[in-house]
Motif scaffolding. Structure first.
Motif, PDB file in Angstrom:
ATOM      1  N   GLN A   9     -65.934 -88.039  51.026  1.00 34.00           N
ATOM      2  CA  GLN A   9     -65.055 -87.961  52.197  1.00 34.00           C
ATOM      3  C   GLN A   9     -65.778 -88.404  53.472  1.00 34.00           C
ATOM      4  O   GLN A   9     -65.203 -89.096  54.314  1.00 34.00           O
ATOM      5  N   LEU A  10     -67.044 -88.028  53.608  1.00 36.16           N
ATOM      6  CA  LEU A  10     -67.808 -88.428  54.796  1.00 36.16           C
ATOM      7  C   LEU A  10     -68.104 -89.919  54.788  1.00 36.16           C
ATOM      8  O   LEU A  10     -68.001 -90.593  55.813  1.00 36.16           O
ATOM      9  N   LEU A  11     -68.464 -90.457  53.618  1.00 35.68           N
ATOM     10  CA  LEU A  11     -68.737 -91.890  53.516  1.00 35.68           C
ATOM     11  C   LEU A  11     -67.479 -92.709  53.805  1.00 35.68           C
ATOM     12  O   LEU A  11     -67.556 -93.785  54.400  1.00 35.68           O
ATOM     13  N   ALA A  12     -66.329 -92.195  53.410  1.00 34.91           N
ATOM     14  CA  ALA A  12     -65.066 -92.910  53.625  1.00 34.91           C
ATOM     15  C   ALA A  12     -64.725 -93.039  55.108  1.00 34.91           C
ATOM     16  O   ALA A  12     -63.899 -93.869  55.483  1.00 34.91           O
ATOM     17  N   LYS A  13     -65.364 -92.231  55.961  1.00 38.59           N
ATOM     18  CA  LYS A  13     -65.112 -92.312  57.402  1.00 38.59           C
ATOM     19  C   LYS A  13     -65.900 -93.441  58.068  1.00 38.59           C
ATOM     20  O   LYS A  13     -65.663 -93.761  59.229  1.00 38.59           O
ATOM     21  N   LEU A  14     -66.851 -94.029  57.327  1.00 36.50           N
ATOM     22  CA  LEU A  14     -67.650 -95.122  57.890  1.00 36.50           C
ATOM     23  C   LEU A  14     -66.819 -96.391  57.960  1.00 36.50           C
ATOM     24  O   LEU A  14     -65.983 -96.642  57.087  1.00 36.50           O
ATOM     25  N   PRO A  15     -67.051 -97.234  58.992  1.00 41.02           N
ATOM     26  CA  PRO A  15     -66.306 -98.493  59.101  1.00 41.02           C
ATOM     27  C   PRO A  15     -66.547 -99.372  57.874  1.00 41.02           C
ATOM     28  O   PRO A  15     -67.682 -99.517  57.424  1.00 41.02           O
ATOM     29  N   GLY A  16     -65.495 -99.938  57.344  1.00 43.10           N
ATOM     30  CA  GLY A  16     -65.615-100.850  56.211  1.00 43.10           C
ATOM     31  C   GLY A  16     -65.639-100.171  54.857  1.00 43.10           C
ATOM     32  O   GLY A  16     -65.683-100.845  53.823  1.00 43.10           O
ATOM     33  N   LEU A  17     -65.631 -98.837  54.832  1.00 43.62           N
ATOM     34  CA  LEU A  17     -65.626 -98.114  53.555  1.00 43.62           C
ATOM     35  C   LEU A  17     -64.329 -97.338  53.409  1.00 43.62           C
ATOM     36  O   LEU A  17     -64.053 -96.441  54.190  1.00 43.62           O
ATOM     37  N   GLY A  18     -63.556 -97.688  52.395  1.00 47.54           N
ATOM     38  CA  GLY A  18     -62.369 -96.912  52.061  1.00 47.54           C
ATOM     39  C   GLY A  18     -62.735 -95.903  50.991  1.00 47.54           C
ATOM     40  O   GLY A  18     -63.903 -95.798  50.586  1.00 47.54           O
ATOM     41  N   PRO A  19     -61.748 -95.156  50.479  1.00 45.86           N
ATOM     42  CA  PRO A  19     -62.024 -94.139  49.458  1.00 45.86           C
ATOM     43  C   PRO A  19     -62.704 -94.696  48.207  1.00 45.86           C
ATOM     44  O   PRO A  19     -63.634 -94.086  47.674  1.00 45.86           O
ATOM     45  N   ARG A  20     -62.262 -95.852  47.757  1.00 48.40           N
ATOM     46  CA  ARG A  20     -62.837 -96.435  46.527  1.00 48.40           C
ATOM     47  C   ARG A  20     -64.291 -96.854  46.748  1.00 48.40           C
ATOM     48  O   ARG A  20     -65.168 -96.540  45.942  1.00 48.40           O
ATOM     49  N   SER A  21     -64.551 -97.548  47.866  1.00 47.32           N
ATOM     50  CA  SER A  21     -65.926 -97.966  48.178  1.00 47.32           C
ATOM     51  C   SER A  21     -66.817 -96.751  48.397  1.00 47.32           C
ATOM     52  O   SER A  21     -67.989 -96.741  48.012  1.00 47.32           O
TER      53      SER A  21
END
Length: 201
Positions: free
Chosen positions: A15-27
Motif C-alpha cells: 500500500q505504501l509503495l503504491a503511493k509512489l509516483p509511477g507505481l500502481g497496485p500491480r507494480s
C-alpha cells in the motif's frame, strides 16, 4: 472483496509503495515481492538509506531544493551567478537542468503550478518568497522555466504580474523543436512555438 494472500506487514508495504509516483497496485506488489526476496542485498540497505534520508535530508530555506544542508549546496556555491535565478515547478525540474549543465545560476522551486481545478492557489506555492527574494535587489534576471502547459503558462503570467515594478529582467525558456526531433512527429503547438521563436542562422 478479494481475500489478502499476504500478511499485514507485506500488505502495508504494498500500500505504501503504491503511493509512489509511477507505481500502481500491480507494480507495487511486484516491487514489494522483489524487496522481500532480496532482503539482504536490497531491502536492508534501502531501509537504512530511507532512515538516513528521513533524518538528514530537508528543504533549502532559500530556494526549496532538497539537500542535507541548509542553505543547500547550490545556494552556497560561490562559483554560481546568484544574480540569475531559474524558477522551476519542482525539485525534479531543478535536477534535470543541473544534469544538463544548462546554466550556472541559482534556483527557486515554486512547489507546483497554479491550478484552480485542483485547488492550488498562489498561497500554496512559494511565489511570495520569490518576490521577497527579488525585492532585495540582488537578482538581476529571472529565467521562468515552468512547463509549457496551460497551468505553467498561467503561473508564469501570474508571476510577471507580481514582479511588476521590480528591477528584474524576466526571460523564459525557448519552446520549439527538440534537438534530434523530426518535424513530422511534432504536435502543432510545438511547431507553432518553434516558428514564432525562429532565430537567424
Amino acid at each position: 472483496m478479494a481475500k489478502s494472500i499476504a500478511g499485514p506487514e507485506i500488505e502495508r508495504l504494498i500500500q505504501l509503495l503504491a503511493k509512489l509516483p509511477g507505481l500502481g497496485p500491480r507494480s507495487a506488489r511486484r516491487a514489494a515481492l522483489h524487496l522481500v526476496k532480496k532482503r539482504e542485498p536490497i531491502l536492508r540497505p534501502l531501509t537504512a538509506a530511507m532512515a538516513d534520508a528521513l533524518e538528514k535530508v530537508g528543504e533549502c530555506s532559500v530556494c526549496g531544493n532538497i539537500d542535507t544542508s541548509d542553505p543547500c549546496t547550490i545556494c552556497r556555491d560561490p562559483a554560481r551567478d546568484q544574480s540569475v535565478v531559474v524558477v522551476v515547478e519542482d525539485v525534479s525540474d531543478l535536477w534535470a537542468l543541473e544534469r544538463a549543465k544548462a546554466l550556472n545560476a541559482a534556483y527557486h522551486v515554486l512547489g507546483g503550478v497554479l491550478s484552480p481545478l485542483e485547488g492550488i492557489g498562489p498561497e500554496d506555492l512559494t511565489i511570495r518568497q520569490l518576490v521577497e527574494r527579488v525585492s532585495k535587489g540582488e537578482v538581476k534576471e529571472l529565467v521562468i522555466a515552468v512547463n509549457a502547459t496551460v497551468e505553467g503558462q498561467t503561473t508564469a503570467h501570474y508571476l510577471m504580474d507580481q514582479l511588476e515594478g521590480l528591477d528584474v529582467r524576466a526571460t523564459r525558456l525557448a519552446h520549439g523543436v527538440p534537438v534530434g526531433g523530426e518535424l513530422d512527429y511534432l504536435d502543432e503547438g510545438t511547431l507553432s512555438a518553434a516558428m514564432r521563436s525562429r532565430t537567424a542562422l
